[in-house]
Design a protein around this motif. Structure first.
Motif, mmCIF file in Angstrom:
data_model
loop_
_atom_site.group_PDB
_atom_site.id
_atom_site.type_symbol
_atom_site.label_atom_id
_atom_site.label_comp_id
_atom_site.label_asym_id
_atom_site.label_seq_id
_atom_site.Cartn_x
_atom_site.Cartn_y
_atom_site.Cartn_z
ATOM 1 N N SER A 258 -27.048 24.157 4.682
ATOM 2 C CA SER A 258 -27.835 24.372 5.358
ATOM 3 C C SER A 258 -28.918 23.232 5.446
ATOM 4 C CB SER A 258 -28.761 25.515 4.862
ATOM 5 O OG SER A 258 -29.713 25.921 5.676
ATOM 6 N N GLN A 259 -29.270 22.742 4.510
ATOM 7 C CA GLN A 259 -30.330 21.741 4.507
ATOM 8 C C GLN A 259 -29.669 20.472 5.280
ATOM 9 O OE1 GLN A 259 -31.070 20.734 0.425
ATOM 10 N NE2 GLN A 259 -32.677 22.305 0.418
ATOM 11 N N ILE A 260 -28.314 20.117 5.145
ATOM 12 C CA ILE A 260 -27.755 18.828 5.812
ATOM 13 C C ILE A 260 -27.420 19.499 7.294
ATOM 14 C CG2 ILE A 260 -25.325 18.034 6.407
ATOM 15 C CD1 ILE A 260 -24.906 18.159 3.139
ATOM 16 N N GLU A 261 -27.439 20.686 7.604
ATOM 17 C CA GLU A 261 -27.248 20.924 9.108
ATOM 18 C C GLU A 261 -28.730 20.922 9.420
ATOM 19 O OE1 GLU A 261 -25.919 24.715 9.222
ATOM 20 O OE2 GLU A 261 -23.749 24.382 9.043
ATOM 21 N N GLU A 262 -29.761 21.158 8.772
ATOM 22 C CA GLU A 262 -31.258 21.145 9.269
ATOM 23 C C GLU A 262 -31.309 19.747 9.428
ATOM 24 O OE1 GLU A 262 -35.446 22.745 7.609
ATOM 25 O OE2 GLU A 262 -33.500 23.248 6.549
ATOM 26 N N ALA A 263 -31.077 18.930 8.490
ATOM 27 C CA ALA A 263 -31.202 17.422 8.550
ATOM 28 C C ALA A 263 -30.549 16.823 9.567
ATOM 29 C CB ALA A 263 -30.848 16.817 7.267
ATOM 30 N N GLN B 29 -29.867 18.380 12.374
ATOM 31 C CA GLN B 29 -30.625 18.893 13.681
ATOM 32 C C GLN B 29 -31.904 18.085 13.741
ATOM 33 O OE1 GLN B 29 -31.161 22.987 12.906
ATOM 34 N NE2 GLN B 29 -29.198 23.629 13.645
ATOM 35 N N MET B 30 -32.547 17.826 12.768
ATOM 36 C CA MET B 30 -33.788 17.184 12.762
ATOM 37 C C MET B 30 -33.587 15.693 13.180
ATOM 38 S SD MET B 30 -35.813 18.524 9.343
ATOM 39 C CE MET B 30 -37.103 17.437 9.687
ATOM 40 N N LYS B 31 -32.527 15.226 12.681
ATOM 41 C CA LYS B 31 -32.011 13.853 13.128
ATOM 42 C C LYS B 31 -31.892 13.677 14.482
ATOM 43 C CE LYS B 31 -28.776 10.331 11.701
ATOM 44 N NZ LYS B 31 -27.552 10.047 10.742
ATOM 45 N N ASP B 32 -31.018 14.774 15.026
ATOM 46 C CA ASP B 32 -30.814 14.931 16.518
ATOM 47 C C ASP B 32 -31.879 15.125 17.315
ATOM 48 O OD1 ASP B 32 -27.994 14.960 15.680
ATOM 49 O OD2 ASP B 32 -27.395 16.886 16.070
ATOM 50 N N LYS B 33 -32.694 15.994 16.700
ATOM 51 C CA LYS B 33 -34.112 16.139 17.446
ATOM 52 C C LYS B 33 -34.943 14.836 17.508
ATOM 53 C CE LYS B 33 -37.908 19.674 17.444
ATOM 54 N NZ LYS B 33 -38.366 20.602 16.751
ATOM 55 N N ALA B 34 -34.994 14.234 16.531
ATOM 56 C CA ALA B 34 -35.622 12.855 16.083
ATOM 57 C C ALA B 34 -35.122 11.849 16.945
ATOM 58 C CB ALA B 34 -35.732 12.272 14.928
ATOM 59 N N ARG B 35 -33.749 11.962 17.204
ATOM 60 C CA ARG B 35 -33.102 11.004 17.998
ATOM 61 C C ARG B 35 -33.401 11.048 19.557
ATOM 62 N NH1 ARG B 35 -28.213 12.157 17.178
ATOM 63 N NH2 ARG B 35 -27.932 10.685 15.372
ATOM 64 N N GLU B 36 -33.289 12.586 19.795
ATOM 65 C CA GLU B 36 -33.977 12.967 21.218
ATOM 66 C C GLU B 36 -35.186 12.501 21.438
ATOM 67 O OE1 GLU B 36 -33.040 17.216 21.591
ATOM 68 O OE2 GLU B 36 -30.826 16.897 21.595
ATOM 69 N N SER B 37 -36.113 12.580 20.681
ATOM 70 C CA SER B 37 -37.557 12.429 20.857
ATOM 71 C C SER B 37 -37.706 10.840 21.002
ATOM 72 C CB SER B 37 -38.489 12.654 19.384
ATOM 73 O OG SER B 37 -38.359 14.183 19.250
ATOM 74 N N ALA B 38 -37.069 10.300 20.033
ATOM 75 C CA ALA B 38 -37.009 8.871 20.399
ATOM 76 C C ALA B 38 -36.665 8.174 21.575
ATOM 77 C CB ALA B 38 -36.289 8.180 19.198
ATOM 78 N N GLU B 39 -35.466 9.100 21.987
ATOM 79 C CA GLU B 39 -34.924 8.759 23.471
ATOM 80 C C GLU B 39 -35.899 8.943 24.614
ATOM 81 O OE1 GLU B 39 -31.131 10.611 23.598
ATOM 82 O OE2 GLU B 39 -29.976 8.994 22.343
ATOM 83 N N ALA B 40 -36.403 10.445 24.468
ATOM 84 C CA ALA B 40 -37.505 10.701 25.460
ATOM 85 C C ALA B 40 -38.597 9.560 25.213
ATOM 86 C CB ALA B 40 -37.929 12.095 24.994
#
Lengths: 235, 259
Positions: free
Chosen positions: B43-48, B50-61
């Motif tokens: 779960s933590q890895i998935e959460e991480a 997801q956060m990584k994807d979210k961070a990447r999306e945020s960075a791209e945005a």
């Protein structure tokens, strides 16, 4: 000079209490001792279990042991080890701890008694068809005894009996002879050599526990998985 | 080798009890703890992740937004630069127009000053020439310049009378308008009689002849008759002098346009 005590010949010979046919022998006493350690240790360690990443050292030890047993079972049956863990794991832990406790002065392993090893072998003997019938069904399981022809039925029965006997005698022979060899060496050689043999005995004890548990698992696997029945892993 | 059957069955029971107890106390709990831990780590890895994807999306945005802002800033800068250039061009044009206007005003002022100067010069020159010539004529000829001017004027009337003043004798309108004789100096009585004597040959007896003194005239005398003017003045000579002087001034200051 008395080089062998009575309990070193066989713990069954040492009767502590007797009421009629009820006899409390040293074998039973040491068995309860081992059981007590296992049960008490398990209770003490697992009463504060943590599923967090950080766990206690004892919990880590038990997790490693249980994980190793599960992996060994999984390598043999290629299936979920959950159904066999209790039986095979208890065999390994009981025999292994019984043999390791040889380092305690005055202790005689219950596995040095043919009665104990026979009882464990009979447990395996009964567990094999129980698991086989549970997994395959009684008809399919019994059909395996008549493969490839009905002529082989007696040989299958003899095979079941002899391997159970071999299971009992192998463990008993190894553990009993170890005690006896240590006793004899202690009488005829200086102190240091028996110490080495004693350390070697601990290794042999663990190996025998491993062999007993693995063979039991192989027998059960052969009964539950017909196509692997004659894969010869017991050799 | 002897098997104690009581112990044998007791050991079977012991083993079964031990297997059951260990299943409850050991295997179940340990396996559950490991499964829970694995689930938690997963779960933590998935959460991480997801956060990584979210961070990447945020960075791209953020990068996209930054790029957009840079482009917008560049557009605004270009627009501001264009507007600044245009404004500068307008200001330059305006300044140039103002400079031209000021220059024109300056030229006008200069022209007026030049005209005024030349006018002043002409007057003074006339005055000086008149005085000089008067003094010269007075000194050399022992005759007043004014008398010479009157004599010249009388000759002028006589010469003109032969050609055109005869018409005056028949012009009845002169009885209403009269004849005006302007001079830069006060004409004496003898000089007036000279002029009247000459004029009476061409006019009727009752024509009124007025003598006026005009300080604006430059050493001269003139007569206005029915829209015709008969005059003699140093002004003509001074005008030539003025033209030559203006030409000289233009050669000295060539950038000054003619007023």
């Amino acid at each position: 000079m008395e080089i062998l005590l009575l309990n070193q010949i066989s713990p069954d010979q040492v009767v502590l209490l007797q009421w009629g046919f009820l006899r409390i022998t040293a074998t039973l006493l040491y068995t309860w001792f081992v059981m007590g350690i296992l049960i008490l240790g398990s209770w003490l360690i697992t009463r504060k279990m943590s599923s967090d990443v950080h766990a206690s050292r004892w919990q880590n030890l038990l997790e490693e042991v249980v994980s190793t047993i599960r992996n060994q079972i999984q390598e043999i049956i290629h299936d979920d080890p959950g159904d066999y863990l209790s039986f095979i794991g208890t065999l390994f832990l009981f025999i292994g701890l019984s043999n390791l406790l040889l380092i305690v002065p005055g202790y005689v392993s219950p596995t040095a008694s043919l009665t104990t090893t026979s009882a464990l072998a009979i447990c395996v003997f009964i567990a094999v068809p129980l698991y086989g019938i549970t997994k395959q069904g009684i008809v399919h399981y019994l059909k395996e005894y008549f493969q490839p022809t009905f002529i082989f039925f007696p040989f299958h029965i003899m095979g079941e009996i002899t391997r159970t006997l071999a299971l009992a005698v192998r463990l008993f022979g190894n553990m009993m002879s170890h005690d006896k060899v240590i006793a004899i060496l202690l009488a005829v050689t200086p102190l240091f050599f028996p110490i080495i043999m004693h350390a070697l005995g601990l290794l042999i004890g663990l190996v025998q526990a491993y062999i007993f548990a693995i063979l039991a698992m192989v027998y059960i696997a052969s009964a539950t998985q017909a196509h692997e029945k004659k894969d010869g892993k017991e050799n | 080798m002897h098997i104690d059957w009581f112990v044998f069955f007791a050991q079977i029971v012991n083993f079964l009890i031990l297997a059951y107890v260990l299943k409850r106390l050991l295997y179940g709990r340990i396996v559950k703890a490991m499964d829970d831990r694995q689930a938690r780590i997963t779960s933590q890895i998935e959460e991480a992740q997801q956060m990584k994807d979210k961070a990447r999306e945020s960075a791209e945005a953020f990068e996209e937004k930054n790029r957009s802002l840079n482009e917008m800033a560049q557009d605004v800068l270009n627009k501001a630069r264009d507007e600044a250039g245009k404004t500068r061009q307008d200001l330059i044009e305006k300044a140039r127009e103002e400079v031209d206007l000021i220059q024109q005003r300056w030229y006008d002022t200069l022209g007026r000053e030049k005209t005024s100067f030349l006018e002043n010069l002409r007057k003074r020159s006339g005055t000086y020439v008149f005085e000089t010539i008067s003094r010269i004529l007075f000194d050399l000829a022992d005759q007043e310049l004014e008398q010479s001017i009157v004599n010249k004027f009388v000759r002028l009337i006589r010469e003109a009378g032969k050609e055109s003043l005869d018409l005056l004798s028949h012009d009845r309108a002169l009885q209403n308008t009269g004849i005006v004789i302007k001079s830069s100096f006060e004409i004496s009585a003898s000089q007036r009689s000279m002029i009247l004597d000459e004029l009476k040959h061409y006019t009727v007896a009752d024509v009124e002849i007025n003598f006026e003194t005009s300080p604006a005239m430059v050493a001269g005398i003139e007569m206005l008759v029915s829209g015709h003017k008969y005059s003699w003045s140093i002004k003509d000579y001074i005008a030539s002098l003025e033209e030559r002087f203006a030409q000289l001034l233009k050669e000295e200051i060539p950038s000054i346009p003619d007023a």
